[in-house]
Scaffold this motif. Structure first.
Motif, mmCIF file in Angstrom:
data_model
loop_
_atom_site.group_PDB
_atom_site.id
_atom_site.type_symbol
_atom_site.label_atom_id
_atom_site.label_comp_id
_atom_site.label_asym_id
_atom_site.label_seq_id
_atom_site.Cartn_x
_atom_site.Cartn_y
_atom_site.Cartn_z
ATOM 1 N N UNK A 52 36.381 33.116 28.149
ATOM 2 C CA UNK A 52 36.687 32.430 26.897
ATOM 3 C C UNK A 52 37.412 33.381 25.962
ATOM 4 N N UNK A 53 36.905 34.604 25.849
ATOM 5 C CA UNK A 53 37.566 35.627 25.050
ATOM 6 C C UNK A 53 37.937 36.750 25.991
ATOM 7 N N UNK A 54 39.166 37.103 26.004
ATOM 8 C CA UNK A 54 39.636 38.152 26.904
ATOM 9 C C UNK A 54 40.143 39.318 26.074
ATOM 10 N N UNK A 55 39.247 40.228 25.699
ATOM 11 C CA UNK A 55 39.659 41.316 24.822
ATOM 12 C C UNK A 55 40.632 42.294 25.457
ATOM 13 N N UNK A 56 40.752 42.277 26.763
ATOM 14 C CA UNK A 56 41.608 43.260 27.411
ATOM 15 C C UNK A 56 43.004 42.720 27.703
ATOM 16 N N UNK B 160 35.997 48.334 16.978
ATOM 17 C CA UNK B 160 35.846 47.787 18.325
ATOM 18 C C UNK B 160 34.474 47.169 18.521
ATOM 19 N N UNK B 161 33.448 47.767 17.911
ATOM 20 C CA UNK B 161 32.095 47.218 18.012
ATOM 21 C C UNK B 161 32.043 45.837 17.374
ATOM 22 N N UNK C 161 31.274 42.305 19.280
ATOM 23 C CA UNK C 161 30.144 41.459 18.886
ATOM 24 C C UNK C 161 30.631 40.067 18.490
ATOM 25 N N UNK C 162 31.801 39.961 17.891
ATOM 26 C CA UNK C 162 32.372 38.639 17.588
ATOM 27 C C UNK C 162 32.625 37.867 18.879
ATOM 28 N N UNK C 163 33.166 38.536 19.884
ATOM 29 C CA UNK C 163 33.401 37.889 21.175
ATOM 30 C C UNK C 163 32.084 37.473 21.825
ATOM 31 N N UNK C 164 31.110 38.364 21.801
ATOM 32 C CA UNK C 164 29.796 38.064 22.365
ATOM 33 C C UNK C 164 29.165 36.873 21.653
#
Length: 188
Positions: free
Chosen positions: A157-161, A58-59, A63-66
């Motif tokens: 832009x990235x919606x991890x949820x 998950x980390x 970090x990829x999304x960030x």
């Protein structure tokens, strides 16, 4: 075993050996996170170690999304752009999606949470007090009147949820990013 509602109980039945993976030591997590960050994002390391928990997969995903959001954000003309503000908003999205949704609806809430104004006391007590976000908020400088809407745009832009739906055809990400960069240069 279908009637078992707790997955760890199912594993206990199969393995017959109770085992809990111990949490990762914060110093080890710091060593894990550091190399994953670009030089622009190094100032975010402490907040990420505090706010992401100890699941390496998950980390890395976070970090990829960030990193992607930061690359796009560095091309926007956000006055006083601060990757730490972006990281904070992504952490809020990651840890407390309902608080994030409130901030999307009212971007002025984020600076008010930082400054613990009376107007947001109930949100602070519900989501921030006692949470790692409490320490993280003290690290990040968010002046009242900051352009939070631009950071919200980046976090969308990235919606991890949210569930990602597969495209019916292959998508050329490089081409999409070039088109997006042209759109950004035209100021929308």
């Amino acid at each position: 075993y279908k009637e078992m509602k707790e997955p760890h109980r199912y594993l206990e039945k199969i393995i017959q050996l109770p085992f809990d993976i111990p949490p990762i030591d914060p110093d080890c997590m710091k060593k894990f996170v550091g190399p994953l960050l670009s030089s622009e994002l190094k100032p975010c390391q402490e907040m990420l170690v505090k706010g992401l928990g100890d699941n390496p997969r998950q980390v890395k995903r976070f970090i990829s999304s960030l990193t992607l959001c930061n690359k796009i954000g560095s091309r926007l003309n956000i006055p006083g752009y601060n990757p730490e503000t972006l990281a904070l908003l992504l952490l809020i999205q990651y840890r407390h999606f309902s608080l994030y949704r409130s901030i999307v609806m009212r971007p002025d809430l984020l600076p008010k949470l930082k400054h613990e104004t009376e107007e947001v006391k109930h949100l602070y007590e519900q989501y921030i007090a006692g949470d790692p976000l409490e320490d993280i908020l003290s690290i990040v400088d968010i002046p009242l009147g900051s352009p939070i809407e631009k950071y919200i745009y980046l976090t969308q832009v990235t919606r991890p949820t949210e569930i990602i739906v597969k495209a019916k055809k292959d998508i050329n990400l490089g081409e999409c990013l070039q088109q997006h960069a042209k759109w950004l240069e035209s100021e929308g």
